[in-house]
Design a protein around this motif. Structure first.
Motif, PDB file in Angstrom:
ATOM      1  N   CYS B 130       0.647  -1.009   0.390  1.00 25.35           N
ATOM      2  CA  CYS B 130      -0.335  -0.132  -0.051  1.00 25.35           C
ATOM      3  C   CYS B 130       0.915   1.518   0.002  1.00 25.35           C
ATOM      4  CB  CYS B 130      -0.762  -0.385   1.089  1.00 25.35           C
ATOM      5  SG  CYS B 130      -0.128   0.389   2.754  1.00 25.35           S
ATOM      6  N   SER B 131       0.037   2.131   0.034  1.00 28.01           N
ATOM      7  CA  SER B 131       0.930   3.560   0.264  1.00 28.01           C
ATOM      8  C   SER B 131       0.034   4.369   0.476  1.00 28.01           C
ATOM      9  CB  SER B 131       0.913   4.356  -1.444  1.00 28.01           C
ATOM     10  OG  SER B 131      -0.103   4.053  -2.116  1.00 28.01           O
ATOM     11  N   GLY B 132       0.615   5.651   1.583  1.00 26.60           N
ATOM     12  CA  GLY B 132      -0.139   6.307   2.320  1.00 26.60           C
ATOM     13  C   GLY B 132       0.674   7.352   3.025  1.00 26.60           C
ATOM     14  N   VAL B 133       0.237   7.952   4.424  1.00 22.22           N
ATOM     15  CA  VAL B 133       1.348   9.012   5.241  1.00 22.22           C
ATOM     16  C   VAL B 133       0.937   8.752   6.303  1.00 22.22           C
ATOM     17  CG1 VAL B 133       0.834  11.635   5.558  1.00 22.22           C
ATOM     18  CG2 VAL B 133       0.294  11.096   3.244  1.00 22.22           C
ATOM     19  N   ARG B 149       6.023  11.141   3.223  1.00 17.94           N
ATOM     20  CA  ARG B 149       4.860   9.784   1.332  1.00 17.94           C
ATOM     21  C   ARG B 149       5.396   8.535   1.480  1.00 17.94           C
ATOM     22  NH1 ARG B 149       1.885  12.045  -3.541  1.00 17.94           N
ATOM     23  NH2 ARG B 149       4.130  11.369  -4.215  1.00 17.94           N
ATOM     24  N   VAL B 150       4.617   7.105   2.108  1.00 13.33           N
ATOM     25  CA  VAL B 150       5.045   6.496   1.591  1.00 13.33           C
ATOM     26  C   VAL B 150       4.827   5.242   1.331  1.00 13.33           C
ATOM     27  CG1 VAL B 150       6.857   6.631   3.629  1.00 13.33           C
ATOM     28  CG2 VAL B 150       4.272   5.942   4.424  1.00 13.33           C
ATOM     29  N   LEU B 151       4.703   3.895   0.583  1.00 14.16           N
ATOM     30  CA  LEU B 151       5.249   3.002   0.201  1.00 14.16           C
ATOM     31  C   LEU B 151       5.239   2.356   1.204  1.00 14.16           C
ATOM     32  CD1 LEU B 151       7.126   1.475  -1.415  1.00 14.16           C
ATOM     33  CD2 LEU B 151       6.454   2.616  -3.092  1.00 14.16           C
ATOM     34  N   VAL B 152       4.677   1.039   1.405  1.00 21.21           N
ATOM     35  CA  VAL B 152       4.234   0.182   2.509  1.00 21.21           C
ATOM     36  C   VAL B 152       4.590  -1.480   1.366  1.00 21.21           C
ATOM     37  CG1 VAL B 152       3.937  -0.916   5.052  1.00 21.21           C
ATOM     38  CG2 VAL B 152       3.304   1.572   3.876  1.00 21.21           C
ATOM     39  N   LEU B 153       5.027  -2.616   2.293  1.00 22.06           N
ATOM     40  CA  LEU B 153       5.369  -3.764   2.153  1.00 22.06           C
ATOM     41  C   LEU B 153       5.138  -4.529   3.402  1.00 22.06           C
ATOM     42  CD1 LEU B 153       8.616  -4.439  -0.106  1.00 22.06           C
ATOM     43  CD2 LEU B 153       5.992  -5.817  -0.570  1.00 22.06           C
TER      44      LEU B 153
END
Lengths: 449, 449
Positions: B130-133, B149-153
């Motif tokens: 996902c991505s988010g803040v 702002r990041v993407l997440v695994l």
């Protein structure tokens, strides 16, 4: 298919070692029995091509040259020193090479046992690599000139004093390279380079297991790993060879005889290895696979475990075959691993071989690789040479020299132009080898047939 | 073991395609039946951690967030939109992320069928990327700040409006990257990159077959091949997708429906291919192996052939399993080929993932890769999103958005700070997708539980 040709491309250093000074068997029995020379099995083409010249004693007719011919399958005695008659004819695109040194490969040991299917049936002249000087050019050859020092690759047929080969199978030797080095380089270094950099893509900082690290491919692979920063090399070899292979770049020599090498390696590298080069086959391939870390690569390039004694050992073959590593794709996915097979003889990609040979010669010029010569034997000592490799006594390459031993009883008058043999780099085994030469000395008579 | 998780990491584009406008099944049956929300299966930890606060209606108590929870194995209706209560607690080293977009992967389709063994048993929140803040930081987090702002695994659990994750599983998004792109990148591009450059070592001038070239991994791999000079890309896809994948870099789109793709490829590239990426398994893996040239590499990274309909198909699984490619090392040696398996879920090498993600983000900044968004669906439309991927209608990535549809019937007062969704790159399928949204529209009531 069998595991026959599987072990064909390496010099086994591993497996059982026998006494240092094995009894001499009739390695060249025909010669030993008073110097009779068997007729050459492959009449030189000049003779065939010009039958109308037969009544006249032309230069071609009186020209003879020594060749090592496999006369049947079996022990060392099946390789015979023969005299061929008539200078080899040179076809368009070919060159005539005066051979100075030849490389001995495991393929020839297997071929002698009838276990190398790429070798034509006997009688056949052996030899997959040699070095020498170009003596004549065929039509349309512009890339080479007479006097060029070259190394030569072929499927077989190079163990003879002169040989006609396509110019495209020759490579110009660097000036600083000895003939022995040139004869030692092609098969072992092509094999090692292609496995490391075409298949496995070894990179700086990785770890690798090199089995039979004192063998020809093992030493080549170890040297090639040194061209990268910080590659950790595990190398299996018997303890007596550890000092030498350490000097050559093996970070962790592992004695496979006195302990479980896989266990030893896991202690040092618990996360596993990036690459394993496996010339052994059978149960060792299973160990190799288990030693890999995720994203690791296993390259199987032989089945040396198939081969034990001087002659075909059906039990060893069956055992290796039975234990052969077989894998399905789901298991590979779970493991995130790569399994590759490599066999130079089956490659059939001349372009890649050409490119890689040029890379290797460049690396030699830069001083980054240097073939290690274990020992040199004259053609008439081929049985001893084969025994040395077979019994895993070599550290590095075993070389065959076409010219007769110093105590020549017959000088071939046609070959006066022949330069004296270059000795190349001799290693600390040289002394031992000289002793062996003495013990196995046999008179050689060169006769016209 | 079975072929179950084998197909877990790709978006199948291939296999049977159904009509463009399939009948809508009750994808979110609980919601459709009047908006009841199932209780969250994983109570937010804040609630658990602070039971003594229960009597007081603290901020944590009234905080709720939407999550997509797999409630059992089966069809689309098994994924339910639920409300979780209480803000997720953040452990040391973790960050709290307000999720803006999520990637849908084939693994979730398999997981829903009970075919992905890496997913815990239901009830479980789905979502691997996902991505988010970043909204809050746990103790000892210095590498991130609120507002990043990041993407997440993650292995699962990311399909929810807010999520607590280790900071080490987050990556700062490039400024120019949309949230949809960020959610589309990790799984597909990591998979493609590692296969191409860690396992296969693809180089300039080589040739490659990319199956399901319009799928997420297919598009990623095609783009990554463009980072090298002169790579010839064969891509299988249905004819309707050929124009799009050609624009993306596929040199030779191949229609696998109307003809034998292997035959087509051999006509164009008779010497064979350097690399085949195989997400199909079964008999296609055999074809893939035969298409390789010597020194070629086959990477199997799925068994999409196992999966046909919405629910587990035992016949397809058995057939794929029966045809599974199995090879022994001697055959590999004769062929001079490499066979690899890849599965990101089993990799377990965080360092490599970290390094590769950073490489990918750099490639994005350089404009060399750009995830292609096929379509976006709101959480309440997850069934439609899954159907789109399952029926192979997507070209590129299917994205899920946590925020409710524009026609929100309930506004969550706690979430006023939430920024409006970024639309990112929309493709030519967007229009069709909007129509689908309209046809499947369902009211969503957000309730505290």
């Amino acid at each position: 298919m069998s595991c026959e040709e599987a072990a064909a491309q390496q010099q086994p250093e591993q497996a059982e070692e026998k006494t240092d000074d094995p009894p001499i068997e009739e390695p060249l029995s025909e010669l030993a029995k008073g110097g009779e020379i068997s007729p050459a099995e492959e009449p030189a083409e000049a003779v065939v091509a010009n039958p109308e010249k037969a009544p006249v004693a032309s230069e071609e007719d009186v020209f003879t040259y020594r060749a090592l011919v496999l006369t049947g399958y079996g022990g060392y005695e099946k390789v015979k020193l023969q005299m061929k008659k008539g200078k080899p004819s040179i076809k368009s695109g070919e060159v005539l090479v005066r051979v100075k040194a030849c490389g001995l490969n495991f393929a020839e040991l297997l071929g002698r046992q009838g276990l190398y299917e790429l070798l034509p049936s006997p009688p056949v002249t052996l030899g997959m690599e040699c070095s020498g000087v170009i003596e004549a050019l065929g039509e349309d050859v512009t890339s080479r000139k007479v006097g060029d020092r070259v190394l030569v690759l072929s499927r077989h047929g190079l163990w003879q004093e002169v040989v006609a080969v396509p110019a495209s199978q020759t490579f110009i030797m660097p000036e600083s390279m000895s003939f022995e080095e040139a004869a030692a380089l092609p098969i072992n270094y092509l094999t090692a380079y292609m496995m490391l950099f075409e298949m496995a893509n070894v990179r700086a900082g990785q770890s690798i297991l090199i089995h039979m690290a004192a063998g020809g491919v093992g030493i080549a692979a170890t040297q090639l790993c040194q061209t990268l920063e910080g590659v950790t090399v595990f190398g299996t070899a018997s303890a007596s060879k550890h000092e030498t292979i350490s000097q050559g770049g093996v970070t962790h020599p592992v004695d496979y005889r006195t302990r479980d090498y896989a266990e030893e390696i896991r202690k040092i590298s618990p996360k596993g290895l990036d690459v394993v080069l496996d010339p052994l086959g059978g149960s060792d391939t299973h160990k190799a696979f288990s030693l890999l870390k995720p994203m690791g690569t296993l390259i199987v390039f032989g089945a040396a475990n198939c081969v034990t004694g001087q002659k075909k050992n059906l039990l060893a073959m069956a055992k290796t075959w039975y234990n052969q590593f077989t894998i399905n794709t789901l298991r590979l996915m779970h493991a995130n691993k790569a399994v590759c097979g490599f066999h130079l003889g089956y490659l059939g990609d001349d372009e890649l071989i050409f490119k890689t040979m040029n890379t290797l010669l460049e690396l030699y010029i830069q001083g980054k690789i240097k073939p290690r010569i274990d020992s040199t034997y004259h053609f008439e000592q081929v049985g001893d040479a084969m025994r040395r490799m077979h019994e895993r006594n070599n550290i590095g390459k075993v070389i065959l020299l076409p010219e007769p031993k110093a105590e020549k009883e017959v000088e071939n008058s046609e070959e006066k132009a022949k330069s004296s043999p270059e000795q190349g780099e001799m290693d600390d085994k040289k002394e031992e080898e000289v002793k062996k030469e003495e013990s196995s000395q046999e008179g050689v008579k060169s006769e016209e047939n």
